[in-house]
Design an enzyme around this catalytic site. Structure first.
Site, mmCIF file in Angstrom:
data_model
loop_
_atom_site.group_PDB
_atom_site.id
_atom_site.type_symbol
_atom_site.label_atom_id
_atom_site.label_comp_id
_atom_site.label_asym_id
_atom_site.label_seq_id
_atom_site.Cartn_x
_atom_site.Cartn_y
_atom_site.Cartn_z
ATOM 1 N N GLU A 1 -0.792 -9.924 8.923
ATOM 2 C CA GLU A 1 -1.867 -9.563 8.001
ATOM 3 C C GLU A 1 -3.190 -10.145 8.476
ATOM 4 O O GLU A 1 -3.208 -11.279 8.974
ATOM 5 C CB GLU A 1 -1.545 -10.058 6.581
ATOM 6 C CG GLU A 1 -0.332 -9.365 5.968
ATOM 7 C CD GLU A 1 -0.088 -9.783 4.514
ATOM 8 O OE1 GLU A 1 -0.911 -10.542 3.975
ATOM 9 O OE2 GLU A 1 0.916 -9.355 3.932
ATOM 10 N N HIS B 1 -1.764 -6.347 0.156
ATOM 11 C CA HIS B 1 -1.420 -7.629 -0.470
ATOM 12 C C HIS B 1 -2.147 -7.775 -1.813
ATOM 13 O O HIS B 1 -2.898 -8.729 -2.048
ATOM 14 C CB HIS B 1 -1.769 -8.791 0.455
ATOM 15 C CG HIS B 1 -0.905 -9.994 0.222
ATOM 16 N ND1 HIS B 1 -0.496 -10.823 1.231
ATOM 17 C CD2 HIS B 1 -0.373 -10.512 -0.918
ATOM 18 C CE1 HIS B 1 0.249 -11.802 0.738
ATOM 19 N NE2 HIS B 1 0.343 -11.627 -0.572
ATOM 20 N N LEU B 2 -1.862 -6.831 -2.707
ATOM 21 C CA LEU B 2 -2.521 -6.785 -4.013
ATOM 22 C C LEU B 2 -1.680 -7.377 -5.133
ATOM 23 O O LEU B 2 -2.052 -7.284 -6.297
ATOM 24 C CB LEU B 2 -2.856 -5.322 -4.370
ATOM 25 C CG LEU B 2 -3.806 -4.574 -3.439
ATOM 26 C CD1 LEU B 2 -4.018 -3.161 -3.943
ATOM 27 C CD2 LEU B 2 -5.136 -5.306 -3.319
ATOM 28 N N ARG C 1 6.828 -11.410 0.610
ATOM 29 C CA ARG C 1 6.263 -11.976 1.835
ATOM 30 C C ARG C 1 6.593 -11.079 3.014
ATOM 31 O O ARG C 1 7.715 -10.577 3.141
ATOM 32 C CB ARG C 1 6.829 -13.386 2.107
ATOM 33 C CG ARG C 1 6.205 -14.471 1.256
ATOM 34 C CD ARG C 1 4.780 -14.768 1.724
ATOM 35 N NE ARG C 1 4.094 -15.714 0.863
ATOM 36 C CZ ARG C 1 3.285 -15.389 -0.133
ATOM 37 N NH1 ARG C 1 3.090 -14.113 -0.434
ATOM 38 N NH2 ARG C 1 2.671 -16.316 -0.836
#
Length: 528
Positions: free
Chosen positions: A260, A278-279, A231
């Site tokens: 983000e 954020h994969l 996170r």
């Protein structure tokens, strides 16, 4: 038929699960917050990914909403406190993308160790800078895990397979579990001082926010490499960039950012920094798994009451739900009974003790206690249900205790609730008749056997001749028909209880007449 809205893109297979299970489902993705607020009142369930923001404002318009299902682990986009206050169950799917996210962390660690992104760019540009990219091996290096739950434990397993030494910081990690994983349980300070690589696998909470702060990063081993696929907000990104510039930190690999989408960051201009958008859960397998899982969980809840992977209430498995159903009804009815007898003049509710005996002692008691608290507090407070009952109790300073008895009992199963206020203590106990019908068996220690009925009248009186005749005549004169009549007493000539079920409500005038009868101490109408 329950109705679910899917507001973010989910697998068609998940949609089919809803429909096959008998759920009416609408798919409306890309809605503006205002458009979503305008229609949310129609739905019992809301299925989301990360795009939809479930805010207090949205929940205020969601009068029928019972469950929010998040296809994925993170619920940062859901106002859990507001959902709980409104009695809305919030579920996630913590296991659907654990392997995918763990593998991404390992991939990022390899890419960082061997400078793969920079080497790729250089080679594609026609350069052959073989001497520029000097990497490090992972074998024999020390990996520091911050968080060793579902994902962290998979990372640990893979790292041990790579012949790394693994240190794990997690307050919930037991020594036994650490031994099973082949890791060394360590304090955060130890990891900072010894780890060659540090990877984070913890949720973002008040206690973990900025866990790798400027001060923490300054304590790390020189040449450390930081990986964050958990996170944004766990790492001070500005301090991390300064540490890389100074040479103290050898590099970093980040899949998540404090803001983000991450359009700008002090890390973007630096070499030895690997960044991905954020994969962590972005594999075909993970996307399918979490979508199918959330569809099954929401369907189970809406159709059977089963609660799986809930963030804000105790879980009830699909197997347990049918078995618990009559117990939930009994618990709620006992709570309602005690709650309706608890009057404001007796002072604040201070303590609730729930006791389980016989077969009830072998069950999952958490949802039963939640149902009992919901019944108990609903006559005293608005908006209480199983989801938020424990929060209401805590916020109102009510101490809740559970006791499980492993002792012989005259009933196959028994639940007892004892309520303490500033003014008095009272208890009521119940069982299941024929395995499914809730029945009262004890009030204030006095044996009274009675089924719950929609309308009842509870009377306490002195055990003297004449009461029953005058009481029956009063109801008869008012045209009220008694359906059932149940009596009990503590001792001859002592306190007595009369509990009757009626075919209609007792008018206030008749209630006052009953209260004025000789020998009557209390008369309270009850509804179930």
């Amino acid at each position: 038929m329950p109705k679910v809205l899917i507001s973010d893109k989910l697998s068609p297979a998940a949609v089919e699960i809803f429909r096959t299970r008998g759920i009416d489902v609408d798919i409306k993705t890309g809605l503006s917050p205002a458009d979503l607020r305008a229609i949310i009142g129609e739905y019992d369930g809301l299925a989301i990914r990360s795009a939809t923001k479930v805010t207090k404002e949205l929940l205020d318009e969601a009068g029928n909403l019972k469950v929010v299902g998040r296809a994925g682990i993170g619920v940062d986009n859901v106002d859990i406190r507001s959902a709980t206050a409104r009695g809305v169950v919030v579920m996630n799917t913590p296991l659907g993308n654990t392997i995918t996210t763990a593998e991404h962390a390992i991939a990022m660690m390899f890419a960082l160790a061997r400078q793969l992104p920079e080497a790729t760019v250089s080679t594609k540009a026609g350069k052959w800078e073989k001497n520029r990219f000097m990497g490090v091996e992972l074998t024999a290096k020390t990996l520091g895990l911050i968080g060793c739950g579902n994902i962290g434990s998979i990372v640990a397993d893979r790292a041990v397979g790579l012949r790394m030494k693994v240190l794990a910081y997690d307050p919930y990690l037991s020594e036994k579990r650490a031994l099973e994983l082949g890791v060394e349980k360590a304090e955060l300070e130890t990891i900072l001082a010894r780890a060659d690589f540090i990877t984070l696998h913890t949720p973002l909470t008040d206690s973990t926010r900025n866990i790798l702060s400027r001060e923490a990063l300054a304590k790390t081993k020189k040449g450390v490499r930081i990986i964050n696929c958990a996170r944004g907000g766990l790492v001070d990104e500005e301090a991390l960039a300064e540490g890389i510039k100074s040479g103290h930190i050898a590099g970093a690999a980040l899949d998540v950012f404090e803001t983000e989408p991450a359009k700008d960051s002090p890390l973007f201009a630096l070499e030895n920094v690997v960044c991905t958008p954020h994969l962590g859960a972005a594999t075909a397998e993970a996307q399918e798994n979490v979508a199918l899982q959330v569809a099954e969980q929401m369907s189970d809840f809406l159709l059977t009451g089963a609660v799986t992977n809930a963030i804000n209430m105790a879980s009830v498995s699909a197997e347990d739900a049918p078995r618990l159903k009559p117990y939930l009804a009994l618990a709620r009815s006992l709570g309602l009974f005690a709650g309706q007898l608890t009057q404001a003049r007796e002072g604040a509710l201070r303590k609730v003790t729930v006791e389980y005996e016989g077969q009830a002692a072998k069950l999952n008691q958490k949802p039963l206690t939640a149902a009992l608290l919901a019944g108990l507090m609903s006559p005293l407070m608005e908006g209480v249900n199983m989801v938020n009952a424990s929060v209401f109790a805590r916020d109102h300073g009510i101490d809740v205790a559970e006791t499980v008895h492993d002792r012989p009992t005259e009933y196959l199963t028994l639940l007892r609730v004892t309520v303490e206020t500033d003014g008095l203590t009272r208890s009521v106990a119940g069982t299941l008749f024929a395995g499914s019908r809730p029945r009262i068996v004890e009030i204030k220690g006095i044996k009274v056997e009675a089924d719950f009925a929609p309308r009842m009248l509870y009377v306490t009186n002195k055990d003297k001749p004449g009461f029953i005749g005058r009481f029956g005549a009063t109801l008869a004169d008012a045209g009220l028909n008694i359906a059932t009549f149940h009596l009990g007493r503590s001792a001859e000539g002592g306190d007595a209880i009369c509990l009757v079920s009626l075919d209609e409500d007792v008018p206030e005038l008749v209630l006052n007449q009953v209260r004025a009868l000789p020998l009557v101490v209390q008369a309270t109408p009850l509804t179930f």
